[in-house]
Design an enzyme around this catalytic site. Structure first.
Site, PDB file in Angstrom:
ATOM      1  N   CYS A 180      48.624  36.837  45.341  1.00 39.35           N
ATOM      2  CA  CYS A 180      47.182  36.770  45.042  1.00 39.35           C
ATOM      3  C   CYS A 180      46.327  36.717  46.304  1.00 39.35           C
ATOM      4  CB  CYS A 180      46.872  35.551  44.174  1.00 39.35           C
ATOM      5  SG  CYS A 180      47.745  35.583  42.618  1.00 39.35           S
TER       6      CYS A 180
ATOM      7  N   HIS B 152      39.258  35.161  44.396  1.00 38.74           N
ATOM      8  CA  HIS B 152      40.347  35.823  43.668  1.00 38.74           C
ATOM      9  C   HIS B 152      40.216  35.438  42.203  1.00 38.74           C
ATOM     10  CE1 HIS B 152      44.075  36.732  41.852  1.00 38.74           C
ATOM     11  NE2 HIS B 152      44.518  35.492  41.873  1.00 38.74           N
TER      12      HIS B 152
ATOM     13  N   ASN C 132      43.706  38.684  35.425  1.00 42.41           N
ATOM     14  CA  ASN C 132      44.057  38.420  36.828  1.00 42.41           C
ATOM     15  C   ASN C 132      44.859  39.619  37.346  1.00 42.41           C
ATOM     16  OD1 ASN C 132      45.487  37.603  39.131  1.00 42.41           O
ATOM     17  ND2 ASN C 132      45.647  35.476  38.467  1.00 42.41           N
TER      18      ASN C 132
END
Ligand code: ACO
Length: 335
Positions: free
Chosen positions: A115, A262, A292
């Site tokens: 991530c 993020h 995500n």
């Protein structure tokens, strides 16, 4: 020493929209549970009959970014490809993009920081540009998660969260040191490597051994996440690394024009927003629509924020990420 700046951005999302109601049909979950815990309403999954891949999505986003930068693919001096879902175990996806874009022999490097991958890649590009070693750097974040998720009730705590997509930016040498990337902050903490991980197959357990065991209950091929532990660490590390970047840039929270966190989970973003006392206009979130997308989430959100006119010349922009490793980082940019 040169500053680096972003001069072109692009994104690509597969057409296939998967809503929470669609997931309700294939596993025991509910729109209410997903929205309450994560804020996600829908995500994109590469359709079964599509030719899309991690690298092909990266190519599509890159073409837009390069064109908007006013460059040709051949002007790119370095490709950095951030992903945790590369097309192949090896080689990386960066060289696959290089082949399609017909960029002859520049270095093409994959960044395996999950991530935090895009933040690490921007920081890496910045360093190469700073020293003068490379001028134009293509930075890509792309993920093809959907094919590798456990789409049954067994995997629901993870599979409802992730989506597919790609974003890309072109970075180049800034005309002066007042603009562009002002600082980047990078951290890792390997003691929590397994808390968010996909460990199989691996070099300790090669494919023949797995095939011999032929165990349908082996879930080591699917991502594992200690959700609450990740949440607790994420909110702390996001806050620390944003603050460190702000201090280095000489900015206060109220100076931020756009924070692009993020897109891990809307609740994490909201926690960070509240902690710094930021308004809704100062924080960009699109996890509601895309889920995500790991290394792709920041470049997709950054591209959208620019397309919507929310980032323009003079804007003070902060990118921040936390993820598997654990890894975390921030980049402060004077646009
Ligand atoms: N639908 C319905 N019920 C579910 C689902 C689902 N998709 N997933 C889990 N549940 C159930 C569990 O089985 C459990 O049931 P039980 O109480 O009967 O045992 C119950 O919901 C609660 O489960 P928890 O795992 O404790 O749920 P939690 O409240 O922790 O929420 C979540 C899970 C959303 C993952 C949360 O821990 C979280 O937000 N963690 C942060 C991690 C994160 O955001 N990761 C994103 C990717 S990593 C990154 O990008 C940094």
């Amino acid at each position: 020493m040169y500053n680096s700046k972003i001069i072109g951005l692009g994104k690509y999302l597969p057409d296939n929209v998967v809503t929470n109601a669609d997931l309700e049909k294939i596993m025991e979950t509910s729109d209410a549970w997903i929205q309450e815990r994560t804020g996600i309403q829908e995500r994109r999954h590469i359709a079964k009959d599509s030719d899309d891949s991690t690298s092909s999505m990266g190519v599509k986003a890159s073409k837009i970014a390069i064109e908007r930068a006013g460059l040709l693919p051949q002007d790119i001096d370095l490709i950095l490809f951030a992903t945790l879902s590369p097309d192949y175990y090896f080689p990386g996806s960066g060289v696959l993009v290089q082949e399609v874009l017909e960029i002859p022999d520049c270095p093409a490097m994959d960044i395996r920081m999950q991530c935090s991958g895009f933040v690490y890649a921007v920081a890496t590009a910045d360093q190469f540009i700073k020293t003068g070693m490379y001028k134009n750097v293509l930075v890509i974040g792309s993920e093809y998660h959907s094919g590798g998720l456990d789409m049954t009730t067994r995997g629901r705590n993870i599979s409802v969260i992730f989506g597919d997509g790609a974003g890309a930016v072109v970075m180049t040498r800034a005309e002066n040191n007042e603009v562009g990337v002002l600082n980047s902050q990078l951290h890792s903490e390997g003691k929590y490597a397994k808390e968010l991980s996909l460990i199989g197959p691996n070099t300790g357990r090669w494919v023949p051994e797995i095939m011999e065991a032929n165990d349908p209950d082996d879930i080591s091929y699917y991502p594992y996440m200690n959700g609450q532990f990740v949440f607790k660490n994420a909110v702390v590390r996001f806050s620390e690394v944003i603050l460190a970047g702000l201090q280095k840039a000489g900015w206060k929270p109220e100076d931020i024009d756009m924070l692009i966190p993020h897109q891990a989970n809307l609740r994490i973003s909201q926690f960070v927003q509240k902690k710094f006392g930021l308004s809704d206009a100062q924080v960009y979130n699109n996890i509601q629509r895309y889920g995500n997308t790991t290394a792709a989430s920041i470049p997709i959100a950054l591209t959208e924020a620019c397309e919507e006119g929310k980032i323009k010349e003079g804007s003070r922009v902060v990118l921040a990420a936390f993820g598997s490793g654990f890894t975390w980082g921030s980049v402060s940019i004077q646009w």
